[in-house]
Design a protein around this motif. Sequence first.
Motif, PDB file in Angstrom:
ATOM      1  N   PRO A 136       0.808  -1.234   0.000  1.00 47.49           N
ATOM      2  CA  PRO A 136       0.000   0.000   0.000  1.00 47.49           C
ATOM      3  C   PRO A 136       0.834   1.274   0.000  1.00 47.49           C
ATOM      4  O   PRO A 136       0.400   2.302  -0.525  1.00 47.49           O
ATOM      5  N   GLU A 137       2.030   1.193   0.587  1.00 50.11           N
ATOM      6  CA  GLU A 137       2.876   2.384   0.622  1.00 50.11           C
ATOM      7  C   GLU A 137       3.329   2.777  -0.790  1.00 50.11           C
ATOM      8  O   GLU A 137       3.609   3.948  -1.056  1.00 50.11           O
ATOM      9  N   ALA A 138       3.387   1.820  -1.710  1.00 50.13           N
ATOM     10  CA  ALA A 138       3.705   2.130  -3.103  1.00 50.13           C
ATOM     11  C   ALA A 138       2.450   2.539  -3.871  1.00 50.13           C
ATOM     12  O   ALA A 138       2.536   3.243  -4.885  1.00 50.13           O
ATOM     13  N   ALA A 139       1.288   2.083  -3.399  1.00 50.58           N
ATOM     14  CA  ALA A 139       0.031   2.399  -4.086  1.00 50.58           C
ATOM     15  C   ALA A 139      -0.285   3.892  -4.017  1.00 50.58           C
ATOM     16  O   ALA A 139      -0.860   4.453  -4.961  1.00 50.58           O
ATOM     17  N   LEU A 140       0.078   4.527  -2.924  1.00 51.38           N
ATOM     18  CA  LEU A 140      -0.268   5.943  -2.753  1.00 51.38           C
ATOM     19  C   LEU A 140       0.403   6.831  -3.799  1.00 51.38           C
ATOM     20  O   LEU A 140      -0.288   7.599  -4.484  1.00 51.38           O
ATOM     21  N   PRO A 141       1.729   6.778  -3.979  1.00 54.17           N
ATOM     22  CA  PRO A 141       2.323   7.622  -5.039  1.00 54.17           C
ATOM     23  C   PRO A 141       1.875   7.209  -6.432  1.00 54.17           C
ATOM     24  O   PRO A 141       1.791   8.053  -7.337  1.00 54.17           O
ATOM     25  N   LEU A 142       1.539   5.929  -6.620  1.00 55.24           N
ATOM     26  CA  LEU A 142       1.019   5.487  -7.910  1.00 55.24           C
ATOM     27  C   LEU A 142      -0.338   6.135  -8.174  1.00 55.24           C
ATOM     28  O   LEU A 142      -0.593   6.628  -9.285  1.00 55.24           O
ATOM     29  N   PHE A 143      -1.180   6.154  -7.174  1.00 52.30           N
ATOM     30  CA  PHE A 143      -2.492   6.792  -7.328  1.00 52.30           C
ATOM     31  C   PHE A 143      -2.339   8.279  -7.619  1.00 52.30           C
ATOM     32  O   PHE A 143      -3.017   8.830  -8.490  1.00 52.30           O
ATOM     33  N   GLU A 144      -1.430   8.944  -6.918  1.00 52.77           N
ATOM     34  CA  GLU A 144      -1.217  10.375  -7.136  1.00 52.77           C
ATOM     35  C   GLU A 144      -0.716  10.646  -8.552  1.00 52.77           C
ATOM     36  O   GLU A 144      -1.135  11.619  -9.196  1.00 52.77           O
ATOM     37  N   LEU A 145       0.150   9.777  -9.058  1.00 52.80           N
ATOM     38  CA  LEU A 145       0.646   9.917 -10.421  1.00 52.80           C
ATOM     39  C   LEU A 145      -0.498   9.791 -11.432  1.00 52.80           C
ATOM     40  O   LEU A 145      -0.633  10.606 -12.358  1.00 52.80           O
ATOM     41  N   LEU A 146      -1.337   8.771 -11.254  1.00 53.90           N
ATOM     42  CA  LEU A 146      -2.440   8.545 -12.184  1.00 53.90           C
ATOM     43  C   LEU A 146      -3.464   9.669 -12.132  1.00 53.90           C
ATOM     44  O   LEU A 146      -3.985  10.101 -13.162  1.00 53.90           O
ATOM     45  N   ARG A 147      -3.747  10.146 -10.954  1.00 50.76           N
ATOM     46  CA  ARG A 147      -4.716  11.227 -10.817  1.00 50.76           C
ATOM     47  C   ARG A 147      -4.210  12.495 -11.504  1.00 50.76           C
ATOM     48  O   ARG A 147      -4.976  13.218 -12.159  1.00 50.76           O
ATOM     49  N   ALA A 148      -2.908  12.748 -11.383  1.00 53.89           N
ATOM     50  CA  ALA A 148      -2.334  13.930 -12.027  1.00 53.89           C
ATOM     51  C   ALA A 148      -2.315  13.789 -13.542  1.00 53.89           C
ATOM     52  O   ALA A 148      -2.558  14.765 -14.270  1.00 53.89           O
ATOM     53  N   ARG A 149      -2.055  12.585 -14.031  1.00 56.99           N
ATOM     54  CA  ARG A 149      -1.942  12.366 -15.474  1.00 56.99           C
ATOM     55  C   ARG A 149      -3.290  12.200 -16.162  1.00 56.99           C
ATOM     56  O   ARG A 149      -3.473  12.603 -17.311  1.00 56.99           O
ATOM     57  N   ILE A 150      -4.251  11.590 -15.472  1.00 56.29           N
ATOM     58  CA  ILE A 150      -5.498  11.178 -16.116  1.00 56.29           C
ATOM     59  C   ILE A 150      -6.700  11.976 -15.631  1.00 56.29           C
ATOM     60  O   ILE A 150      -7.684  12.145 -16.346  1.00 56.29           O
ATOM     61  N   GLY A 151      -6.648  12.473 -14.424  1.00 53.46           N
ATOM     62  CA  GLY A 151      -7.727  13.307 -13.893  1.00 53.46           C
ATOM     63  C   GLY A 151      -9.028  12.555 -13.713  1.00 53.46           C
ATOM     64  O   GLY A 151      -9.058  11.409 -13.254  1.00 53.46           O
ATOM     65  N   GLY A 152     -10.136  13.179 -14.120  1.00 49.52           N
ATOM     66  CA  GLY A 152     -11.459  12.648 -13.862  1.00 49.52           C
ATOM     67  C   GLY A 152     -11.814  11.397 -14.638  1.00 49.52           C
ATOM     68  O   GLY A 152     -12.841  10.771 -14.362  1.00 49.52           O
ATOM     69  N   ARG A 153     -11.000  11.009 -15.601  1.00 48.93           N
ATOM     70  CA  ARG A 153     -11.279   9.771 -16.336  1.00 48.93           C
ATOM     71  C   ARG A 153     -10.785   8.537 -15.590  1.00 48.93           C
ATOM     72  O   ARG A 153     -10.995   7.411 -16.049  1.00 48.93           O
ATOM     73  N   LEU A 154     -10.118   8.734 -14.455  1.00 45.04           N
ATOM     74  CA  LEU A 154      -9.690   7.606 -13.633  1.00 45.04           C
ATOM     75  C   LEU A 154     -10.904   7.068 -12.876  1.00 45.04           C
ATOM     76  O   LEU A 154     -11.348   7.643 -11.898  1.00 45.04           O
ATOM     77  N   ASN A 155     -11.464   5.976 -13.371  1.00 49.53           N
ATOM     78  CA  ASN A 155     -12.696   5.426 -12.811  1.00 49.53           C
ATOM     79  C   ASN A 155     -12.487   4.690 -11.504  1.00 49.53           C
ATOM     80  O   ASN A 155     -13.301   4.792 -10.588  1.00 49.53           O
ATOM     81  N   ALA A 156     -11.433   3.905 -11.453  1.00 48.64           N
ATOM     82  CA  ALA A 156     -11.271   3.011 -10.302  1.00 48.64           C
ATOM     83  C   ALA A 156      -9.802   2.783 -10.002  1.00 48.64           C
ATOM     84  O   ALA A 156      -8.962   2.711 -10.914  1.00 48.64           O
ATOM     85  N   PHE A 157      -9.530   2.669  -8.707  1.00 49.76           N
ATOM     86  CA  PHE A 157      -8.204   2.284  -8.230  1.00 49.76           C
ATOM     87  C   PHE A 157      -8.436   1.390  -7.027  1.00 49.76           C
ATOM     88  O   PHE A 157      -8.681   1.869  -5.921  1.00 49.76           O
ATOM     89  N   GLU A 158      -8.401   0.087  -7.264  1.00 47.98           N
ATOM     90  CA  GLU A 158      -8.753  -0.905  -6.246  1.00 47.98           C
ATOM     91  C   GLU A 158      -7.515  -1.668  -5.801  1.00 47.98           C
ATOM     92  O   GLU A 158      -6.704  -2.108  -6.627  1.00 47.98           O
ATOM     93  N   LEU A 159      -7.393  -1.859  -4.501  1.00 51.26           N
ATOM     94  CA  LEU A 159      -6.231  -2.503  -3.910  1.00 51.26           C
ATOM     95  C   LEU A 159      -6.612  -3.911  -3.440  1.00 51.26           C
ATOM     96  O   LEU A 159      -7.637  -4.088  -2.773  1.00 51.26           O
ATOM     97  N   VAL A 160      -5.794  -4.913  -3.782  1.00 52.04           N
ATOM     98  CA  VAL A 160      -6.083  -6.306  -3.415  1.00 52.04           C
ATOM     99  C   VAL A 160      -4.785  -6.991  -2.982  1.00 52.04           C
ATOM    100  O   VAL A 160      -3.776  -6.899  -3.689  1.00 52.04           O
TER     101      VAL A 160
END
Length: 471
Positions: free
Chosen positions: A233-257
């Motif tokens: 999960p500690e790697a998931a956070l910067p990954l999510f921030e990167l995707l949100r910055a690059r893709i914005g509102g088209r990012l539908n889902a980010f699910e952790l398993v």
Amino acid sequence: MSVSAATIVDQLTALLGANAVIGEPGQMGIYLHEPRKRFHTGAAAVVMPSSIEQVQAIVRWANAAGVGIIAQGGNTGLVGAQVPLRGDEVIISMAKLDRIRAVDTAAGTMTAEAGVILENAHAAAEAQNTIFPLWLASQGSARIGGLLASNAGGVNVLAYGNARELTMGVEAVMADGQRYQGLNSLKKDNTGYDLRDLLVGSEGTLGIITAATLKLFPKPEDYETTIVNIAGPEAALPLFELLRARIGGRLNAFELVPHIGLEMQLKHGFLDSDPTAGASPWYALIEVARMQGGEAGSLMSAIETAFEQGLIDNAVFAESLADRTRMWSFREQMSEVQSKEGASIKHDVSVPIAAVPQLIAEGIAAGERVSPGIRAVPFGHMGDGNIHFNFSQPEGADPKAFMAEYDEKLHEAIYEIVLKLGGSVSAEHGIGQLKVDLLKQVKDPVALSLMRTIKTALDPKGILNPGKMLG
């Protein structure tokens, strides 16, 4: 109960007709047996109205007789809001109120009755080249009224919001039988208190939602879907921030398993093949919507950047609808597969997104302290901070003994962490009867007092879903 069950059945039969009333306990099973099998109380009767007028008649009768009533949709709720608490209530099944009244593509709305199954709402929207984006595992049986009453979330909250944000207006029957006609498609209506927001999420304690005007959105041309391998999960956070910055509102889902979820599903045949790129401690399921005329490959480009930054070490992209379906099955089956591993203790919690890694790390450690050998299975909506922090019993443990010994202890341990991090003990499942006492412990006293004032004002006799939410 001041009115006997036999009298209740007789009076409701006279009101609605014999075909609309179930009075025999042996025939009520599907209305009483909720998914988690935690609550086992009977009902005085089950009624199945086929019109709004019949709902009004039932509520007027109940208010005059002082009989508790419970509105029930698809009976998929996980906190017992939709099943009896006392045993003398009448369940009102909304299943027959299942019409799509209108689809207005110009306004971007659909008006659906409370008994419409979510999957059917999806189909009605897609027939007009639009989508209703509330999407969750129980969509084949969950109904619109119950979803709004519980303010359901699901996997698309990141892009579209939860049920309250997807609702333009509601129609409801109030405790005295009056019909509140609040259906509209206005984006601006500044004429006083927002009763829609009050009724959505009230779990049937303030009024019975009978229909709603729902928001529709343009149907994406396609989706880009991937499962990436991450260290944790500690790697998931910067990954999510990167995707949100690059893709914005088209990012539908980010699910952790976690990997244990994949192991369980392969072990019990929930998946016919491994949908991931290979073994990894954790996975993130990510999806991006591509709108009409939009350029493909934005997710691929962002994932390549994530590789370069060392945030992920492998990834697999869906190349077909079958691939996408398999990937989403991997996520959606997480809760169900735990039943094959014996007893499980589950928590629906949320924290600020930045605190998700800390929640998971401290929660896993707390679980091991409470019950050595316990198997932590936290998963869920990393993108909106909602984690389903579940635990499966140690392998070989006795399920009943495990629950008796550790259920309350684990709840206390996880909720302590959640509250410390500024989170919520109920993210998307609601309060129902499961978390009544917990709500009293954690809710602001002023907020609780105001909630009770509203409840008394709208339901002075306490007939609407008695004992739920506020107790």
